[in-house]
Design an enzyme around this catalytic site. Structure first.
Site, PDB file in Angstrom:
ATOM      1  NE  ARG A 282      -4.010  -2.377   0.211  1.00 19.13           N
ATOM      2  CZ  ARG A 282      -3.508  -2.986  -0.861  1.00 19.13           C
ATOM      3  NH1 ARG A 282      -2.618  -3.026  -1.631  1.00 19.13           N
ATOM      4  NH2 ARG A 282      -4.304  -4.693  -0.923  1.00 19.13           N
TER       5      ARG A 282
ATOM      6  CB  SER B  39      -9.884  -3.057   2.928  1.00 20.15           C
ATOM      7  OG  SER B  39      -9.128  -4.215   3.635  1.00 20.15           O
TER       8      SER B  39
ATOM      9  CD  GLU C 182      -5.971  -1.357   2.071  1.00 15.78           C
ATOM     10  OE1 GLU C 182      -5.934  -1.200   1.203  1.00 15.78           O
ATOM     11  OE2 GLU C 182      -5.750  -1.938   2.710  1.00 15.78           O
TER      12      GLU C 182
END
Length: 297
Positions: free
Chosen positions: A170, A220, A290
């Site tokens: 990420r 998410s 995230e």
């Protein structure tokens, strides 16, 4: 700055525009200035203007893996979704930053190119996918990107190779340079159209079965902790259904927080903090977000 809309009449610019109209969570306060550039040149013009007037600059795509705080965003915000062209040449697909990742996977499929199936249901834009090294179902953007064009804060445009993008979990070098992704080229392989379509359909069916796609969410929420799955930790902590205001830990997938009733960004952040504290207390695991949380309180 009252003359900004008249200074650039060719660009759609809104003042004090609520960002909840554009985010997947349906939350977010107003942007001081919100612009919708349609070309690289317009992006360069707006970035230069922000620099010249010392305006904070924020760049958004589909605003899918994002929470904008209720105080909104200071300065100038760009939404790049009108820069959305996608072209295919041989085994390469080039997409502008505002193109939807889903549309890019469809273009690849339609040209019988394999490699992007994993991204068939990722709701973000190409710019966001490069910025965050978006991934799903065992695939990551870094595996298929050949290069990306990035506008750096000093106004220079640079073509960065996969290696120079320095992808991690990420993460990409664009986060460190504070650049603006303008486009990306994916190098794929020839494949069987029916097999590619079948794989994309399978992954989308899995996503629909497991994820709360019928409610607003930011996707998410937490990064995968080493040796664990965030969703399982949250489920095992008994947090599914936990609600603050209008935001709730999804009862369908514990890794998602959904907007069930006019939730605010503050509601989302309250749920995130409660989940982090509870999981830390019960399992000794620190969950890192995230999702990006930006803007004023």
């Amino acid at each position: 700055m009252a003359n900004m809309m008249t200074e650039f009449p060719e660009i759609e610019i809104k003042q004090d525009e609520p960002l909840m109209r554009y985010t997947y969570t349906h939350t977010g306060g107003p942007a001081d200035w919100l612009a919708f550039p349609k070309s690289v040149e317009e992006v360069q013009t707006l970035v230069a203007y922000a620099n010249d007037h010392q305006l904070p600059l924020t760049v958004l795509g589909n605003a899918s893996n994002l929470i904008v705080r209720d105080g909104g965003i200071e300065g100038l915000t760009l939404i790049l979704t009108r820069m959305n062209s996608i072209s295919v040449a041989d085994d390469r697909v080039t997409a502008q930053a505002g193109a939807a990742y889903i549309d890019t996977t469809i273009a690849a499929r339609d040209h019988s190119l394999t490699g992007l199936e994993f991204a068939a249901g990722i709701p973000g834009s190409i710019g966001g996918a490069i910025f965050m090294n978006a991934g799903a179902y065992g695939g990551e953007t870094k595996q298929v990107v050949e290069s990306a064009t990035v506008l750096l804060p000093d106004g220079t445009v640079s073509r960065l190779t996969n290696e120079e993008l320095d992808f991690g979990y990420r993460h990409s070098s664009v986060q460190d340079s504070h650049g603006v992704v303008l486009d990306a080229t994916f190098r794929l392989a020839s494949g069987d159209h029916e097999q590619i379509a079948a794989k994309m359909n399978e992954l989308n069916a899995r996503r629909a079965a497991k994820q709360p796609l019928d409610l607003p969410s930011c996707g998410s929420v937490f990064k995968r902790p080493t040796g664990y799955f965030a969703g399982k930790l949250i489920h095992d902590a008994g947090l599914q259904g936990y609600t603050s205001g209008g935001a709730q830990v999804s009862t369908k997938h514990a890794g998602f927080i959904v907007n069930i009733d006019h939730g605010t960004a503050n509601d989302y952040v309250a749920v995130i903090h409660h989940v982090q504290e509870t999981v830390k207390e019960k399992f000794g695991v620190s969950l890192q977000t995230e999702v990006r949380i930006i803007g004023r309180n």
